[in-house]
Each structure stands twice: as C-alpha cells, then as structure tokens.
Design a protein around this motif. Structure first.
Motif, short mmCIF file in Angstrom:
data_model
loop_
_atom_site.label_atom_id
_atom_site.label_comp_id
_atom_site.label_asym_id
_atom_site.label_seq_id
_atom_site.Cartn_x
_atom_site.Cartn_y
_atom_site.Cartn_z
N LEU A 201 0.82 -1.21 0.00
CA LEU A 201 0.00 0.00 0.00
C LEU A 201 0.85 1.27 0.00
O LEU A 201 0.50 2.25 -0.65
CB LEU A 201 -0.98 0.00 1.18
CG LEU A 201 -2.09 -1.06 1.08
CD1 LEU A 201 -2.95 -1.03 2.34
CD2 LEU A 201 -2.94 -0.87 -0.16
N ARG A 202 1.98 1.25 0.69
CA ARG A 202 2.88 2.42 0.65
C ARG A 202 3.45 2.60 -0.76
O ARG A 202 3.54 3.71 -1.27
CB ARG A 202 4.00 2.28 1.67
CG ARG A 202 4.87 3.56 1.70
CD ARG A 202 5.97 3.51 2.72
NE ARG A 202 5.48 3.12 4.02
CZ ARG A 202 6.19 2.42 4.90
NH1 ARG A 202 7.42 2.06 4.64
NH2 ARG A 202 5.67 2.10 6.08
N LEU B 192 2.07 1.70 -3.53
CA LEU B 192 0.98 2.22 -4.36
C LEU B 192 0.78 3.72 -4.13
O LEU B 192 0.64 4.49 -5.07
CB LEU B 192 -0.32 1.47 -4.07
CG LEU B 192 -0.52 0.18 -4.82
CD1 LEU B 192 -1.73 -0.57 -4.27
CD2 LEU B 192 -0.67 0.41 -6.30
N ARG B 193 0.77 4.12 -2.86
CA ARG B 193 0.58 5.53 -2.52
C ARG B 193 1.67 6.38 -3.18
O ARG B 193 1.38 7.41 -3.78
CB ARG B 193 0.61 5.71 -1.00
CG ARG B 193 0.46 7.16 -0.58
CD ARG B 193 0.65 7.34 0.91
NE ARG B 193 2.02 7.02 1.26
CZ ARG B 193 2.40 6.46 2.40
NH1 ARG B 193 1.52 6.15 3.31
NH2 ARG B 193 3.66 6.22 2.63
N CYS C 166 -6.40 -6.99 -3.69
CA CYS C 166 -5.65 -5.76 -3.39
C CYS C 166 -5.68 -4.80 -4.58
O CYS C 166 -5.95 -3.61 -4.42
CB CYS C 166 -4.21 -6.11 -3.01
SG CYS C 166 -3.24 -4.70 -2.46
N ALA D 148 -7.65 -1.32 -4.37
CA ALA D 148 -6.81 -0.12 -4.44
C ALA D 148 -7.17 0.75 -5.65
O ALA D 148 -7.29 1.97 -5.53
CB ALA D 148 -5.33 -0.50 -4.48
N MET E 220 -8.67 4.47 -5.54
CA MET E 220 -7.97 5.59 -6.19
C MET E 220 -8.86 6.26 -7.23
O MET E 220 -8.79 7.47 -7.42
CB MET E 220 -6.67 5.11 -6.82
CG MET E 220 -5.64 4.64 -5.80
SD MET E 220 -5.43 5.74 -4.37
CE MET E 220 -5.12 7.30 -5.12
N THR F 90 -5.31 10.75 -0.98
CA THR F 90 -4.68 9.46 -1.25
C THR F 90 -4.21 8.82 0.05
O THR F 90 -4.43 7.62 0.28
CB THR F 90 -3.49 9.63 -2.22
OG1 THR F 90 -3.98 10.19 -3.45
CG2 THR F 90 -2.82 8.30 -2.52
N GLU F 91 -3.59 9.61 0.91
CA GLU F 91 -3.16 9.13 2.23
C GLU F 91 -4.36 8.58 3.01
O GLU F 91 -4.29 7.51 3.63
CB GLU F 91 -2.52 10.26 3.04
CG GLU F 91 -1.20 10.75 2.51
CD GLU F 91 -0.04 9.85 2.86
OE1 GLU F 91 -0.19 8.99 3.76
OE2 GLU F 91 1.00 9.99 2.21
N ILE G 192 -5.62 5.23 1.46
CA ILE G 192 -4.67 4.15 1.74
C ILE G 192 -4.78 3.75 3.21
O ILE G 192 -4.73 2.57 3.55
CB ILE G 192 -3.23 4.56 1.36
CG1 ILE G 192 -3.10 4.74 -0.16
CG2 ILE G 192 -2.22 3.56 1.89
CD1 ILE G 192 -3.30 3.50 -0.99
N LEU H 189 -7.78 1.57 3.59
CA LEU H 189 -7.52 0.21 3.09
C LEU H 189 -6.63 -0.55 4.07
O LEU H 189 -6.88 -1.73 4.34
CB LEU H 189 -6.86 0.27 1.71
CG LEU H 189 -7.72 0.84 0.58
CD1 LEU H 189 -6.92 0.92 -0.70
CD2 LEU H 189 -8.97 0.00 0.39
N ALA H 190 -5.60 0.12 4.59
CA ALA H 190 -4.67 -0.54 5.51
C ALA H 190 -5.39 -0.98 6.79
O ALA H 190 -5.06 -2.02 7.37
CB ALA H 190 -3.51 0.39 5.83
#
Length: 194
Positions: free
Chosen positions: A86-87, A89-90, A149, A153, A157, A178-179, A182, A185-186
């Motif tokens: 996820l990081r 992707l971000r 995922c 994701a 987005m 976006t943060e 994410i 999702l996390a």
C-alpha cells in the motif's frame, strides 16, 4: 531492458500523437463534436491508419487514462521491494499524478460517452497491477490477495481521483486524500457504530 526497434518507436509515436490530438480536439470542441476524420487529418494520417491504432475516437481519448495507469504500474514496480504494497501504491500514485494533465483527466472522467472505454481500461490495468503485486510478494498470480488488493486499491484511487477532479487542481489535497484512502484500506475498512 528491452530494446525497441525503429519501427516500433514510430508506431508508439503515432499512437501517442493520435491520443494527444484526440484529447486536444475534445478539449476544444467537446467529445461529441470530434470525429475520427478530424483526428486523422490533424495527425496527418489516413482514417484507415487511425483504425490500426484505435477502434474509435472514444478509445483514442481514453488512451491517456491507459497511459497513466501503465505509468502507475511502472512506478509501483520500480518502488523498493521491501516497501509494503500500500505504501508503494501511494508513492506511485503521488508520482504519476504530479505530472498528470488534470484538464484532460477531467474531460475523460466527466464525459458519459467515455465511460465504457474507461471501465475497460480499469479492468485490464487491474489485472496488470494484480500481477505486479503478486511479483512483488512472490505469490502466484492465481492467489486471491493480489487480485483483491489491486481491485480494491484501484477502485479506491478512482473514487479519490474523481472527487479531486471536481475541485480546483491542488496536488496537496490529492496527496492528503490518497493518504486517507490508503489508511482506510490498511485498516481493513472496518468501522463500528459509536
């Protein structure tokens, strides 16, 4: 690293020129008022040649979204292997969106006639992202996690992007949204009533 031959480079350049011309004309005249003939004439190619690259003007216009999605997947693949999915992707999203053509994206997202092509792009890029996630984690492409995922994701987005495009272009706001997504999702999207 794959070496691209001259002929392939020319084909890629023609495809990019058609995509850019289609978008430029759509921004100037509106999606519905642009024809394949206009796109071909502006690009200085035959109409028949246009159809070697795209099946419709809509597909040519939405090719910008496909290019951005491909850039996102490329950025994701280029992130450090030890970075969590996820990081990575971000960070990939932040990098790609920082150089995106906001006006063109707004046109593509707001034009109802482009929705089927957009959905087709999302579906194919979702599969490509799932493969990239599987590669990163050393999983089989058939495993459930990469597919879920990638789907989750990319949908998240898309929601962030569409909301962001309704506001004046502010990349700091996009980064914050976006943060936030994410983070959701996390956390697993689990919420309980107070």
């Amino acid at each position: 690293m794959t070496v691209v031959g001259r002929r392939e480079r020319k084909k890629l350049a023609t495809r990019a020129a058609l995509r850019e011309t289609a978008l430029r004309l759509a921004l100037r005249h509106g999606v519905e008022h642009v024809t394949v003939e206009q796109i071909a004439a502006e690009t200085d190619i035959a109409v028949r040649t246009f159809f070697n690259y795209f099946s419709s003007k809509e597909e040519a216009m939405v090719a910008a979204v496909a290019a951005e999605a491909d850039a996102l997947i490329g950025e994701f693949r280029g992130r450090p292997r030890d970075e969590p999915v996820l990081r990575a992707l971000r960070e990939a999203v932040a990098h790609v969106m920082a150089v995106s053509d906001t006006e063109a994206l707004r046109l593509i997202v707001r034009a109802p006639s482009l929705l089927p092509q957009r959905l087709a792009v999302y579906a194919t890029r979702e599969k490509a992202l799932a493969e990239a996630i599987a590669d990163r984690l050393g999983l089989s492409p058939d495993d459930l996690y990469p597919a879920v995922c990638a789907a989750t994701a990319l949908t998240a987005m898309r929601v962030v992007l569409e909301r962001w495009l309704d506001q004046p272009a502010d990349h700091a706001a996009l980064r914050e949204q976006t943060e936030e997504v994410i983070g959701l999702l996390a956390a697993g999207l689990e919420r309980r009533l107070p």
